[in-house]
Design a protein around this motif. Structure first.
Motif, PDB file in Angstrom:
ATOM      1  N   PRO A 119      35.511  31.422  40.565  1.00  0.00           N
ATOM      2  CA  PRO A 119      34.975  30.084  40.322  1.00  0.00           C
ATOM      3  C   PRO A 119      33.653  29.845  41.051  1.00  0.00           C
ATOM      4  N   ARG A 167      35.791  30.569  28.940  1.00  0.00           N
ATOM      5  CA  ARG A 167      34.710  30.207  29.879  1.00  0.00           C
ATOM      6  C   ARG A 167      33.342  30.243  29.203  1.00  0.00           C
ATOM      7  N   ASP A 195      45.386  31.427  35.311  1.00  0.00           N
ATOM      8  CA  ASP A 195      44.679  30.379  34.568  1.00  0.00           C
ATOM      9  C   ASP A 195      43.625  29.735  35.458  1.00  0.00           C
ATOM     10  N   ALA A 196      42.666  29.102  34.790  1.00  0.00           N
ATOM     11  CA  ALA A 196      41.732  28.241  35.518  1.00  0.00           C
ATOM     12  C   ALA A 196      42.476  26.955  35.856  1.00  0.00           C
ATOM     13  N   GLU A 220      40.284  34.933  28.453  1.00  0.00           N
ATOM     14  CA  GLU A 220      39.785  34.048  29.509  1.00  0.00           C
ATOM     15  C   GLU A 220      38.252  33.950  29.431  1.00  0.00           C
ATOM     16  N   ALA A 257      34.260  35.071  34.935  1.00  0.00           N
ATOM     17  CA  ALA A 257      35.668  34.992  35.343  1.00  0.00           C
ATOM     18  C   ALA A 257      35.976  36.243  36.161  1.00  0.00           C
ATOM     19  N   PRO A 258      36.994  36.204  37.009  1.00  0.00           N
ATOM     20  CA  PRO A 258      37.875  35.079  37.294  1.00  0.00           C
ATOM     21  C   PRO A 258      37.283  34.135  38.343  1.00  0.00           C
ATOM     22  N   ARG A 283      40.707  28.929  40.381  1.00  0.00           N
ATOM     23  CA  ARG A 283      41.482  29.985  39.701  1.00  0.00           C
ATOM     24  C   ARG A 283      42.835  30.104  40.381  1.00  0.00           C
TER      25      ARG A 283
END
Ligand code: SAM
Length: 329
Positions: free
Chosen positions: A218, A77, A320-321, A73, A215-216, A275
């Motif tokens: 936003p 990003r 997941d995004a 992940e 991450a995670p 997210r």
């Protein structure tokens, strides 16, 4: 499904083959109950050769899966990030250097710092079987986490399943020390309420220190998860081979490893707009997503009439995004 690389799998099977299964199972039971206890360690938890082999047999596939999911992940990003060096602190038998080498073939130098000599010895033997040069040529340093020593200086610094073993009063200093020179810092904890608490505290601290969250999260505002009522965590599925299944007296041929994490960096990432915090609910013609976004926690219903967004929503998973604009409900 995060499968161990074949060179690690075969080396691990050879190591486990050195011990009678009953001895390994006893160690697994003892270690599982100690890790469930989730309290800081006053002495190293991994204390004998067989414990260390058992740890590698039943936990390394799971921590590998969690670290791999987190790093994959982070790579999404931060697409321009191509680390050359990694330091893995409290690295145990080295799951995080294997996972990082798989995600970033750019890695050339991997270093593991670990307090338990037997874990270093086993980790080194496993690494000796690696096809890739970063793991095969990895450096293994025996040492305690020492915030008075020079801070880990590497493109990638990882600390996976270690914060919870440190006394609470030391954690903030350790996080500051880890972040001082890291290009990217990755902290991973078990996906429990306690693991999340440690991660969210570190997250807030890292933002305060001026790092960017990769991450995670936003956004860098307050975490909107209601503390004490819920916890931000994710899940990685991994296969259980025959011995792994027998060590855990399990019947399923897979397990889901739950983890909480934060990745922070010195350079601004391409942060996700949202997210996905739960398994998406997928029904005929609609997908319901629980999202963390800049505006807080939201439920988003994506239906067939949202066209491309609907097709994307059919494929997304928990963790997941959610990249597009959240479609209006
Ligand atoms: C649960 S294991 C995790 C191992 C590995 N990072 C992984 O993800 O599989 C925790 C590791 O941190 C190490 N550790 C705990 N406290 C430490 C300290 N103060 N200094 C160095 N290592 C430490 C332990 O010896 C153990 O190997």
């Amino acid at each position: 499904m995060a499968v161990l690389p074949p060179d690690l799998r075969s080396a691990l099977d050879a190591e486990l083959g050195k011990y009678p299964q009953t001895r390994l199972t006893q160690s697994v039971e003892r270690l599982s109950s100690r890790y469930r206890d989730n309290s800081p360690a006053t002495a190293p938890i991994l204390s004998s050769e067989v414990d260390i082999a058992a740890y590698a047999g039943y936990r390394m596939p799971a921590t590998y899966a969690a670290v791999h999911a987190v790093l994959a992940e982070a790579a999404l990003r931060a697409p321009g990030f191509a680390p050359r060096t990694q330091i893995d602190v409290g690295g145990g038998t080295g799951a995080a250097i294997w996972a990082a080498a798989d995600v970033w073939p750019s890695l050339e130098e991997s270093t593991v710092v670990e307090q338990v000599p037997g874990a270093i010895a086993l980790g080194r033997r496993l690494a000796g079987n690696a096809g890739g040069k970063a793991v095969r040529g990895s450096n293994w340093q025996r040492g305690l986490i020492d915030t008075a020593a020079p801070a880990p200086d590497a493109d990638l610094v990882t600390l996976s399943y270690v914060l919870g073993e440190l006394p609470e009063a030391r954690r903030a200093d350790v996080v500051r020390w880890l972040s001082a020179k890291a290009g990217m810092l990755v902290l991973i904890e078990p996906g429990t309420p306690g693991g999340y608490e440690r991660i969210v505290e570190a997250r807030d601290q890292l933002v305060g220190l001026g790092l960017s969250l990769v991450a995670p999260c936003p956004h860098e505002g307050d975490c909107p998860i209601p503390r004490g009522k819920d916890w931000c965590h994710f899940s990685a599925r991994l296969p259980r081979n025959g011995l792994h299944r027998r060590l855990k007296s399990a019947t399923l041929d897979f397990e889901d490893e739950k983890f909480s994490y934060v990745v922070a960096s010195r350079t601004a990432p391409e942060r996700a707009a949202g997210r996905i915090l739960r398994h998406p609910v997928k029904r005929k013609g609609m997908v319901s997503l629980t999202l963390c976004a800049e505006s807080g926690l939201t439920e988003s219903i994506v239906t067939k009439r949202h066209g491309t967004a609907y097709r994307a929503a059919r494929d997304v998973e928990w963790g997941d995004a959610w990249p597009g604009q959240s479609p209006r409900i």
